[in-house]
Motif scaffolding. Structure first.
Motif, PDB file in Angstrom:
ATOM      1  N   LYS A  29      -0.513   3.622  12.691  1.00 42.46           N
ATOM      2  CA  LYS A  29       1.530   3.335  12.973  1.00 42.46           C
ATOM      3  C   LYS A  29       1.817   2.094  12.394  1.00 42.46           C
ATOM      4  O   LYS A  29       2.695   1.628  12.538  1.00 42.46           O
ATOM      5  N   SER A  30       0.885   1.150  12.569  1.00 42.35           N
ATOM      6  CA  SER A  30       1.148  -0.416  12.618  1.00 42.35           C
ATOM      7  C   SER A  30       0.268  -0.711  11.344  1.00 42.35           C
ATOM      8  O   SER A  30      -0.600  -1.367  11.069  1.00 42.35           O
ATOM      9  N   PHE A  31       0.656  -0.812   9.321  1.00 43.47           N
ATOM     10  CA  PHE A  31       0.343  -1.682   8.732  1.00 43.47           C
ATOM     11  C   PHE A  31      -0.081  -2.532   9.033  1.00 43.47           C
ATOM     12  O   PHE A  31      -1.430  -3.462   8.096  1.00 43.47           O
ATOM     13  N   THR A  32       1.165  -3.041   8.867  1.00 41.46           N
ATOM     14  CA  THR A  32       0.879  -5.310   9.478  1.00 41.46           C
ATOM     15  C   THR A  32      -0.250  -5.397  10.742  1.00 41.46           C
ATOM     16  O   THR A  32      -1.058  -6.428  10.610  1.00 41.46           O
ATOM     17  N   THR A  33      -0.502  -4.423  11.588  1.00 42.64           N
ATOM     18  CA  THR A  33      -1.630  -4.797  12.629  1.00 42.64           C
ATOM     19  C   THR A  33      -2.505  -4.637  11.833  1.00 42.64           C
ATOM     20  O   THR A  33      -3.713  -5.207  11.947  1.00 42.64           O
ATOM     21  N   LEU A  34      -2.902  -4.120  11.019  1.00 40.28           N
ATOM     22  CA  LEU A  34      -4.016  -3.518  10.518  1.00 40.28           C
ATOM     23  C   LEU A  34      -4.497  -4.454   9.699  1.00 40.28           C
ATOM     24  O   LEU A  34      -6.127  -5.266   9.984  1.00 40.28           O
ATOM     25  N   CYS A  35      -3.581  -4.648   8.828  1.00 45.31           N
ATOM     26  CA  CYS A  35      -3.903  -6.368   8.118  1.00 45.31           C
ATOM     27  C   CYS A  35      -4.674  -7.140   8.547  1.00 45.31           C
ATOM     28  O   CYS A  35      -5.277  -8.193   8.155  1.00 45.31           O
ATOM     29  N   ALA A  41       4.548   0.460   2.312  1.00 44.12           N
ATOM     30  CA  ALA A  41       3.709  -0.640   3.424  1.00 44.12           C
ATOM     31  C   ALA A  41       3.735  -1.802   2.549  1.00 44.12           C
ATOM     32  O   ALA A  41       3.660  -1.763   1.406  1.00 44.12           O
ATOM     33  N   HIS A  42       4.926  -2.461   3.186  1.00 39.07           N
ATOM     34  CA  HIS A  42       4.833  -4.673   3.001  1.00 39.07           C
ATOM     35  C   HIS A  42       4.140  -4.983   3.787  1.00 39.07           C
ATOM     36  O   HIS A  42       4.725  -4.876   4.956  1.00 39.07           O
ATOM     37  N   ALA A  43       3.581  -5.608   4.023  1.00 39.80           N
ATOM     38  CA  ALA A  43       3.253  -6.861   5.123  1.00 39.80           C
ATOM     39  C   ALA A  43       2.654  -8.414   4.647  1.00 39.80           C
ATOM     40  O   ALA A  43       2.260  -7.996   3.261  1.00 39.80           O
ATOM     41  N   GLY A  44       3.103  -9.146   4.927  1.00 37.96           N
ATOM     42  CA  GLY A  44       2.955 -11.016   4.504  1.00 37.96           C
ATOM     43  C   GLY A  44       2.644 -11.758   5.680  1.00 37.96           C
ATOM     44  O   GLY A  44       2.700 -11.622   6.995  1.00 37.96           O
ATOM     45  N   PHE A  45       1.538 -12.583   4.986  1.00 35.10           N
ATOM     46  CA  PHE A  45       0.742 -13.220   5.536  1.00 35.10           C
ATOM     47  C   PHE A  45       0.744 -14.514   6.098  1.00 35.10           C
ATOM     48  O   PHE A  45       0.234 -14.722   4.023  1.00 35.10           O
ATOM     49  N   ASN A  66      -9.103   2.525  13.783  1.00 35.99           N
ATOM     50  CA  ASN A  66      -8.483   1.463  13.842  1.00 35.99           C
ATOM     51  C   ASN A  66      -9.998   1.427  13.070  1.00 35.99           C
ATOM     52  O   ASN A  66     -10.188   0.281  12.253  1.00 35.99           O
ATOM     53  N   LEU A  67     -11.070   0.908  14.164  1.00 34.02           N
ATOM     54  CA  LEU A  67     -12.199   0.161  13.101  1.00 34.02           C
ATOM     55  C   LEU A  67     -12.940   0.933  12.074  1.00 34.02           C
ATOM     56  O   LEU A  67     -12.699   0.131  11.217  1.00 34.02           O
ATOM     57  N   ALA A  68     -12.398   2.429  11.454  1.00 35.92           N
ATOM     58  CA  ALA A  68     -12.671   3.272  10.161  1.00 35.92           C
ATOM     59  C   ALA A  68     -11.429   2.151   9.278  1.00 35.92           C
ATOM     60  O   ALA A  68     -12.241   2.311   8.516  1.00 35.92           O
ATOM     61  N   ASN A  69     -10.690   2.800   9.824  1.00 37.01           N
ATOM     62  CA  ASN A  69      -9.751   2.019   8.761  1.00 37.01           C
ATOM     63  C   ASN A  69     -10.157   0.478   8.146  1.00 37.01           C
ATOM     64  O   ASN A  69      -9.920  -0.271   7.378  1.00 37.01           O
ATOM     65  N   LEU A  70      -9.993  -0.054   9.346  1.00 36.64           N
ATOM     66  CA  LEU A  70     -10.844  -0.978   9.099  1.00 36.64           C
ATOM     67  C   LEU A  70     -11.716  -2.026   8.077  1.00 36.64           C
ATOM     68  O   LEU A  70     -11.975  -2.452   7.620  1.00 36.64           O
ATOM     69  N   HIS A  82       1.078  -1.155  -0.450  1.00 32.98           N
ATOM     70  CA  HIS A  82       0.348   0.037   0.099  1.00 32.98           C
ATOM     71  C   HIS A  82       0.928   1.261  -0.051  1.00 32.98           C
ATOM     72  O   HIS A  82       1.924   1.535   0.836  1.00 32.98           O
ATOM     73  N   GLU A  83       0.203   1.833  -0.945  1.00 33.31           N
ATOM     74  CA  GLU A  83       0.917   3.559  -0.784  1.00 33.31           C
ATOM     75  C   GLU A  83       0.942   4.233   0.220  1.00 33.31           C
ATOM     76  O   GLU A  83       0.213   5.090   0.262  1.00 33.31           O
ATOM     77  N   MET A  84       1.859   4.642   0.770  1.00 27.46           N
ATOM     78  CA  MET A  84       1.724   5.375   1.909  1.00 27.46           C
ATOM     79  C   MET A  84       2.406   6.998   2.014  1.00 27.46           C
ATOM     80  O   MET A  84       2.683   6.967   1.211  1.00 27.46           O
ATOM     81  N   VAL A  85       1.849   8.350   2.659  1.00 28.35           N
ATOM     82  CA  VAL A  85       2.651   9.378   2.687  1.00 28.35           C
ATOM     83  C   VAL A  85       3.957   9.561   2.558  1.00 28.35           C
ATOM     84  O   VAL A  85       4.985   9.387   3.891  1.00 28.35           O
ATOM     85  N   GLY A  86       4.888   9.053   1.250  1.00 25.42           N
ATOM     86  CA  GLY A  86       6.396   8.795   1.336  1.00 25.42           C
ATOM     87  C   GLY A  86       7.037   7.804   1.310  1.00 25.42           C
ATOM     88  O   GLY A  86       8.223   7.711   1.213  1.00 25.42           O
ATOM     89  N   SER A  87       6.379   6.793   1.429  1.00 17.84           N
ATOM     90  CA  SER A  87       6.838   5.266   1.430  1.00 17.84           C
ATOM     91  C   SER A  87       5.765   4.729   0.557  1.00 17.84           C
ATOM     92  O   SER A  87       4.531   5.105   0.830  1.00 17.84           O
TER      93      SER A  87
END
Length: 429
Positions: free
Chosen positions: A129-135, A59-63, A155-159, A52-57
């Protein structure tokens, strides 16, 4: 490149029974980064890599996940992983077949040898704060696992945004309802704290209500956005989704806000009109006088100009820029109008002004504002009959025909809409 951890040489392919065609198909799916793989399903048969494209970076996450769980609860993954429909589904099925021949169970296969599916963009979320936690929270719900903590509203809204992106709102809605998460949040929020919520916090709650079908939040927070004036701005597509509410609700709220301001302004126009007419408004009886009406009209104009609700300008030529709509709290506007004095031209002329006539009307409008939010059931089941945006405006609304408290559910909605959207209003009793 083959799936991570596996040799793509012909010798290895022949020894495991994997064809070169499978190698080729899985090449684009290989996990190339060094991020750790979070085990959502300890014995899962697939690695899901989310970017996911974040502001200026970025994010990656593997599951490590279960193909069956993804397909069962997400229509997005059901289509993506369906064999014969997309190349990813065919490649995953082919490698899983090879791994079943190599291992007694896919649960024994290390994550490094599992097929990898890459997905990009999880929707218009905020910076987290944590893209991995959200996913991970989203995937836990898809796999029937409980979240470790009660998610804050942000967090719930993002979820819910992530769930909507992957067409999995139903399972998240069911989980949140079963765990009584929204009721628990309400129980921990005092009335004072709720009233002090910022616009962003209110919008987050409203987005959750829209996505997860929670009527109490829908009506409460949509009404607050209307009354506070937190609507009507041009949407920024780079902002989180709650700044541009879906399902045309953003546009509906902006229109209702416009109707509220026009209704309040019509009160002012009504009294200016009747005191400027030839019909006598003075209440002294046989001794009523035109001078009293003129005095009241002059004091009324001075009051409205002083509190900023009336602007005098010439009618020969318009040289002024259009006035910006009132941007503040509508209840503050009503309270400002309540300060109108009871002007008397002399001690004999009591109650000749507008105060005793205006205050009950302001109370009526204030009571109607309590019911101006969007009703979930009507918006979902009968939107064409319920919405304001595309409704035909009544030509004339009469105060004497309006009885808010005696109306049934549907009639109350219709009468409120008629009052706030009418072309003209007769505020006389």
């Amino acid at each position: 490149m083959a799936a991570a951890g596996m040799d793509s040489s012909p010798q290895n392919s022949s020894s495991t029974g994997r064809s070169s065609a499978v190698d080729s198909a899985l090449g684009s799916l290989a996990l190339e980064d060094e991020n750790p793989i979070t085990p959502i399903a300890a014995h899962g048969d697939l690695v899901l890599h989310i970017e996911h494209e974040m502001v200026g970076s970025r994010a990656h996450a593997g599951f490590r996940v279960s193909t069956a769980a993804l397909k069962q609860h997400s229509r997005y993954f059901e289509r993506l992983l369906q064999a014969g429909r997309f190349g990813e589904g065919n490649a995953v099925e082919a490698l899983q077949r090879v791994l079943r021949e190599q291992y007694q169970s896919l649960a024994e296969a290390p994550a490094s040898e599992l097929p990898v599916i890459r997905v990009q963009d999880v929707g218009r979320i905020s910076v987290v704060k944590s893209f991995t936690t959200l996913c991970a929270d989203f995937l836990y719900i898809l796999h029937g696992r409980d979240l470790q903590t009660l998610p804050p509203v942000t967090n719930l809204a993002n979820l819910t945004i992530v769930a909507d992106r992957f067409d999995a709102l139903e399972v998240v809605r069911s989980y949140v309802g079963r765990k009584k998460i929204l009721r628990t949040i309400d129980g921990k929020t005092t009335a004072k704290a709720d009233g002090a919520l910022s616009e962003e916090k209110v919008r987050q709650r409203l987005l959750v209500a829209i996505m997860l079908d929670h009527p109490p939040w829908m009506e409460r927070y949509s009404a607050r956005l209307i009354v506070k004036g937190w609507v009507g701005r041009e949407a920024d597509l780079s902002s989180p989704l709650w700044w541009d509410l879906p399902s045309r609700i953003e546009e509906e709220l902006a229109y209702r806000r416009e109707c509220v301001l026009e209704t309040v302004q019509s009160l002012q126009s009504y009294f200016l009109g009747v005191y400027a007419s030839r019909e006598r408004q003075c209440k002294l009886g046989y001794d009523s006088s035109a001078q009293c009406d003129s005095y009241q009209l002059g004091e009324m104009v001075r009051f409205f100009v002083r509190c900023g609700t009336l602007k005098l300008q010439g009618g020969v030529i318009d040289i002024n820029e259009p006035t910006e709509p009132f941007a503040g709290d509508a209840t503050f506007l009503l309270d400002t109008l309540r300060q109108v004095p009871e002007y008397q031209i002399d001690r004999h002329h009591s109650h000749c002004g507008i105060r005793t006539r205006l205050l009950p009307l302001l109370d009526l409008v204030a009571e109607c504002l309590l019911h101006i939010g969007i009703c979930t059931a009507c918006w979902t089941d009968a939107r064409e009959q319920y919405e304001w945006m595309d409704a035909r405006k009544p030509l004339l609304w009469k105060r004497q025909d309006f009885a808010l408290r005696t109306q049934g559910h549907g009639n109350k909605h219709a009468d409120l809409r008629a009052m706030f959207t009418a072309t003209e209003r007769d505020w006389g009793s």
